[in-house]
Structure formats: C-alpha cells, structure tokens
Design an enzyme around this catalytic site. Structure first.
Site: not given
Lengths: 396, 270
Positions: B53, B64, B178
């Site tokens: 990735e 994040d 995911y």
C-alpha cells in the site's frame, strides 16, 4: 431556490458526507435525532427559553444614524448579534446543538474554534446545561485570540492546542474529527459553522436562521417587508447563512463578504468563493482554496474567524445559482471600517463583522437615502483590540 | 471489475492455495526520501510482503494518527506531486509484479477528475485504491471511473458498521475489504480490544467467503498478526509500525531492516 432539508445531503452538487466509515453511525444518529427534535414543541420551547432568558434574544436592529449620515447614502441598520451573551451569534447554534446533544444522551461535547467565539459559546452553553466541553484551537489562534482561551478556561472547558498544519481553524477541525472518530460512542461534535458533512450545514443554518427571521420581523416596524440589501461576512458562513436563508425568496439584494486579506492578487487571503475551486474537505464538497494537485492552501486573514480555506456548501450553491453575490474586503479596508464604526457609533465590531461593515461603507454612498442596508454585526470586537492596535501602529 | 483477473485477486487466490494469509504493508511515499521509499519496497518484497500500500500525502489527513500525519507533512514539505508518485509506481512495476494499492484522500482524486486519475493510475501499474473519506453514498462517479479502468475499490468498514450497511459496502468493494480495527485514527496500539475480535468475526460472517477481509489500524507486531490470523483475518495491514522502523533506521540499512521485519510478520501468516 430555497432548499429546506436536502434528502441526499446536497445543495445542488455541494455538500454530501465524505467521512470515515466510523463516523457514519454517528452522523446517521445525529440526522435522525435532529429531524425528530427540530419540530418538537417541547424542544423548541426549551431552546426559545434559553435564547431569550440566557442569551438575550431578540437582538435589536439598530439604525446607525451617525454612520449612515457620515457616508451619505442608504440607511444602514445593524443587526446587533454582538449584544448576545458571549458577544457573538455563535450562542444561537451552541444552545441548539447542546440541547440536542443532551436529548441524545451524549455526555461529552467537543468543538473546534478559530477566533475563539464558538469555543466560548460552546463552553457557556455546556456550563449552563451541565455538559462537559473540550475545545480544539490552532496554536496561532490561541496566541492572537488569547483572551478567549482564558475565557474558555474560566468556563471550565479544556482547550487543546493544535500544532499541526497551519495551526488555525482548519487544523482544529481535523483534530476535533480525529477525537470524534476515537470517542464516537459518547461524544457529540458541536460544529460551529455551517460546514462539515450533512446534516451539519443545514442544522447550523436552521439554528442561526433566527437572525434573518428577526430582521424580517423588525423591518415591518419601519414599514418594509424586507431590506433592500443585506450584508454579512463569510468564513465558514454561519452568521451569513442564518441572515440570508429567510430572505432567499424575497427581492432583497444579498451580499456575503469574504476576507481578501492582503489582497486577492497576493494569494494571501481567505476568499474561498472569490478565488477557490471545487473540492472535498471536512466531509463536504464545496469551494476550496487549493493548489492544482488538490492540496489545501494556507489562508490568511486578519480575523481568525474567517481564516478558513473552505466555505459552507449552501454558500457554494448560492454563488453558483447567483442568488447571492460574494464580495471581499482587505485587511486594510477592514481595519478602517472597524475604526469608523467604533468612532461614529461607539460600537466596537469583531474584525470578522468589520468585513461586512467595510462593504456596506463601499456601497452605501451609491444608494438612495430611501434604501435600507442591513448589516449583520455578528460579534463584538473586544477580543480584537490588540490585533487592531498592532496593525494601526505598523501601517497607519 | 472482474474479481478473477486483478493482481490483488490473483494474489489472494494464490495464497489460499498455500493456506497462507496476506501481509499488506503501508508506506508513505517520499518519506523520509524517495530513495528510502524504493529501498523499503525492495526490502518488503524480499521479506515476503504480499501487497504494498502506497500512501500519498494530503494536507489534511483526518483519518490518520500522529505517525502518518508527520510522514505526510514531511513528504509534502519536499513538494511531492502525484505525477512523481505515478512515476515511482511505474518504476516499481518494472521490477516486480506485486499488487500495488494507493491510499489517499478523496480530494486529490476529485481534483484531477476520477476518470483521468484512474486511467493514469492504471497505466502506472496501480491495482487498487483506498480513500478513507469516501463513503458509498458519494461514490457513484468514483466507482464508475474505477470500474472502467479496472482498478479495485477497497472500502473501509468499522467495528460500528451495521450488518445491512456492511453488505452494501461489500457489494461495492473489490480486491479486499478493509476492516478498521479500532475506534480511532491510524497508529500503533499496545493492546488488542475484545470488540475488535468480535468485529472481525462478524465482518467475515456477514461478507462471506467471496471477499477477503484485511484488518488494519494499530496492527504492529508479529504477535498482533498471529492473533488476527487466528481469528479469521484474510490479510493484516501494517502501517505506522513500519514507518517508525524506517524513521529510526540509517538510510543504508533500510532495505535489510525492513526485509527482516517483513519476514517476521509474514511468518505469522502461514
């Protein structure tokens, strides 16, 4: 033209919900709770009670006679949101959302703030309603608006200093969203502007629309059904959309004023609608200040509250449909307007609101004495006197 | 998008035959340098990573945590451009057939135009895309363009995603699904939550055998990998821990240290 409650969360192509999946259940819960309570009689009654008894509504529509005569043109009226508890329009929204959060059973409130006015208004609403509040604020803003940091602390609210990115409002929102993702189960995110994923833009607009509704009521007293022109400053755009929305279907000329900073041509500004392009930030599709790659640009404005590279999606829609015209005012024009209003009327405006005053001054002289211009004075300027002093010393 | 023909699907099919799970590793391109990115990728391939990735930095990475935020900021300070990223992907593709997945934020793709972007990405050898701020509700144009250019669309789900929604998301997902392991942003965690294991089992059960489920956010040690594999994960995704390793490794040793780390992680997927 008027979009009451967009089912797909969009105003034309703008808005939507571009959010991490973890927030989807929270946003859905918020939307259904808001839809349930917004027309609920007891909720409305309670909100109205606090707006009246605690915050000080309705606010006056003041005829600024000295200012109008000095300029010599249209009659300028000021919608005095600066007289509200806390010193800004922000309390209209924080009381509404805090009451909603309480009904949703949320115990912890988080918020972002730029100038600190939304942070203070959140801290006040939470203190009053017995909720715990934490506020994210960019490091740069904690310096230039430090009085508001003290106020929040005094009100029992914890202020998190955000040191990432440009250390302003945009980064405070990023950090608040990260907190929300982490504490999604018990935390309510009390967003302060008409931005973010649906339903925030519509909910914040609804809570702020009391400004425009009162203006229409008050115009009747002076023999008009609506103002000829209405002006408000636009950062995220909550006081502006609250002012504009009830007038969208009238003939009123509507003008939003963005921060031109050091000048649109310098690139150092926050005039998203004047100089931006379409993109996705903070959960919404809207106009943004970004580079050709799609990276968000650092913005500049002398007023921390307008220092934001995005804008509420409904404003993007009103720009593209041409119902609202979006002008801009430079730092220099803003300081001059600030000083002018202070001297002529004895009213110290927030630097944000001084953008709207600056534009009113520009256009009033070209209009007839029988014309009316209503300017939303979104906040008072006590928080800004140091910044103004510094600017005047340096530049005048 | 045909599930049978993409590089990602072939990889999962291959692993299934060997009775192995996939090790997926995340790097921020250009951090700390473009050279270190290549060195790390070579190390990962040598160490047995199955899918790579590649994170492309965005100015406002709201999903994040601190490690990847910092890597994004540093990479952007060096003025990295999407064009350079695609050139890097082409270079990797010349050396290896390993599946490459881009992880970035919606605005960067929207700004170029989804169609234009996916076309360029496909030409560069990118196999799939992950955008943590793209919801299925907003994904019509995005999906259309990805399908047209045969790029896998890897959506994220979370421990609080409802069953009906999980099914809806799975229908739009190709390559793998995911699963975000925790309530929170990306970053190293010290402990595995019970709710994570429940979420993993429920997600597997709901989406069925047709779509592999990868788990990421806070997966950082061989022990974590072992635990998730034991509880049914088809893939584990390691990001922040790898970035931290690269940060503390001298430039000349990145390839070998990263290879070592990958080897230890990979061993737990067999």
């Amino acid at each position: 033209m008027k979009i009451k409650f967009p089912k797909d969360g969009r105003f034309g192509e703008f808005g939507g919900k571009y959010i991490p999946e973890t927030l989807v259940p929270a946003i859905e819960e918020l939307e259904s709770s808001y839809l349930r309570y917004k027309n609920d009689q007891s909720f409305k009654k309670e909100l109205n009670y606090y707006l009246t008894e605690y915050a000080g509504r309705p606010t006056p529509l003041y005829y600024a006679k000295n200012l109008s005569e000095k300029i010599g043109g249209a009659k300028i009226y000021l919608k005095r949101e600066d007289l509200l508890h806390g010193g800004a329009h922000k309390i209209n929204n924080t009381l509404g959302q805090a009451l909603l959060a309480k009904r949703m059973g949320k115990t912890r409130i988080i918020a972002e703030t730029g100038a600190g006015q939304h942070g203070v208004a959140t801290a006040m609403a939470c203190a009053c309603l017995g909720l715990k509040a934490e506020v994210y604020m960019g490091l740069r803003d904690t310096v230039r608006q430090r009085l508001n940091v003290f106020r929040m602390n005094l009100l029992g609210c914890h202020v998190h200093t955000v040191e990432s990115g440009s250390q302003t409002l945009k980064d405070a929102i990023n950090e608040a969203i990260r907190d929300w993702i982490t504490n999604v189960n018990d935390t309510y995110y009390l967003l302060g502007s008409a931005v973010g994923p649906h339903p925030y833009p519509v909910m914040v607009r609804d809570f702020q629309s009391i400004i425009g509704r009162e203006i229409l009521q008050q115009m009747k007293k002076i023999g008009k059904s609506h103002p000829d022109t209405v002006i408000a400053c636009v950062g995220g755009g909550s006081n502006a959309i609250g002012t504009f929305y009830p007038m969208i279907d009238t003939d009123t000329e509507i003008i939003g004023v963005e921060a031109a900073g050091e000048g649109l041509e310098t690139g150092h500004h926050s005039a998203t609608l004047n100089a931006g392009s379409k993109g996705v930030l903070h959960g919404m599709m809207t106009y943004l200040l970004q580079d050709t790659e799609g990276q968000i640009k650092e913005t500049h404005s002398i007023s921390a509250g307008l220092d934001y590279p995005g804008v509420g999606p409904e404003h993007s829609y009103l720009k593209d449909t041409r119902r609202v015209r979006y002008a801009s005012a430079t730092d220099d024009e803003v300081i001059r307007a600030f000083l002018l209003l202070t001297k002529t009327e004895g009213i110290i405006p927030a630097l944000e609101s001084a953008h709207a005053i600056a534009h009113a001054v520009k256009i009033a002289k070209k209009k007839q004495k029988s014309d009316s211009i209503v300017v939303t004075l979104s906040g008072r300027g006590d928080k800004d006197v140091e910044v103004v002093e510094e600017y005047v010393k340096k530049n005048f | 998008m045909s599930r049978k023909t993409s590089r990602i699907n072939k990889k999962f099919a291959e692993l299934a035959q060997k009775n192995e799970k996939a090790l997926i590793t995340y790097l921020m391109v250009g951090y700390p340098t473009q050279k270190s990115t290549f060195d790390a990728i070579r190390g990962l391939i040598r160490g047995g990573a199955d899918i790579i990735e590649l994170g492309f930095p965005f100015s406002d990475p709201l999903a994040d945590g601190p490690v990847i935020q910092n890597a994004s900021t540093r990479s952007l300070e060096k003025n990295i451009k999407m064009g350079q990223f695609l050139a890097m992907a082409r270079k990797i593709r010349k050396e290896s057939d390993i599946p490459l997945v881009l992880m970035t934020y919606t605005n960067l793709l929207y700004r170029r135009g989804y169609d234009r972007f996916f076309k360029a990405a496909k030409t560069a050898g990118i196999d799939g895309v992950i955008t943590p701020d793209m919801t299925i509700e907003e994904s019509r144009e995005y999906l259309k363009a990805a399908k047209k250019h045969k790029i896998d669309t890897i959506f994220l789900v979370s421990p609080n995603t409802t069953k009906p929604r999980l099914r809806k998301i799975a229908r739009q997902t190709t390559g793998f699904l995911y699963l975000v392991s925790v309530f929170g942003t990306t970053g190293v965690r010290t402990k595995i939550q019970n709710y994570t294991i429940n979420a993993l089992r429920n997600t597997k059960k709901t989406v069925g055998a047709g779509l592999p489920v990868g788990i990421g956010f806070g997966v950082s040690t061989p022990n974590d990998v072992k635990h998730y594999v034991k509880n049914g994960a088809d893939a584990v995704i390691i990001g922040s821990a790898l970035i931290r390793l690269i940060e503390k490794t001298p430039a000349s040793e990145i390839e070998s240290k990263v290879a070592n780390f990958a080897r230890k992680l990979k061993a737990e997927t067999k």
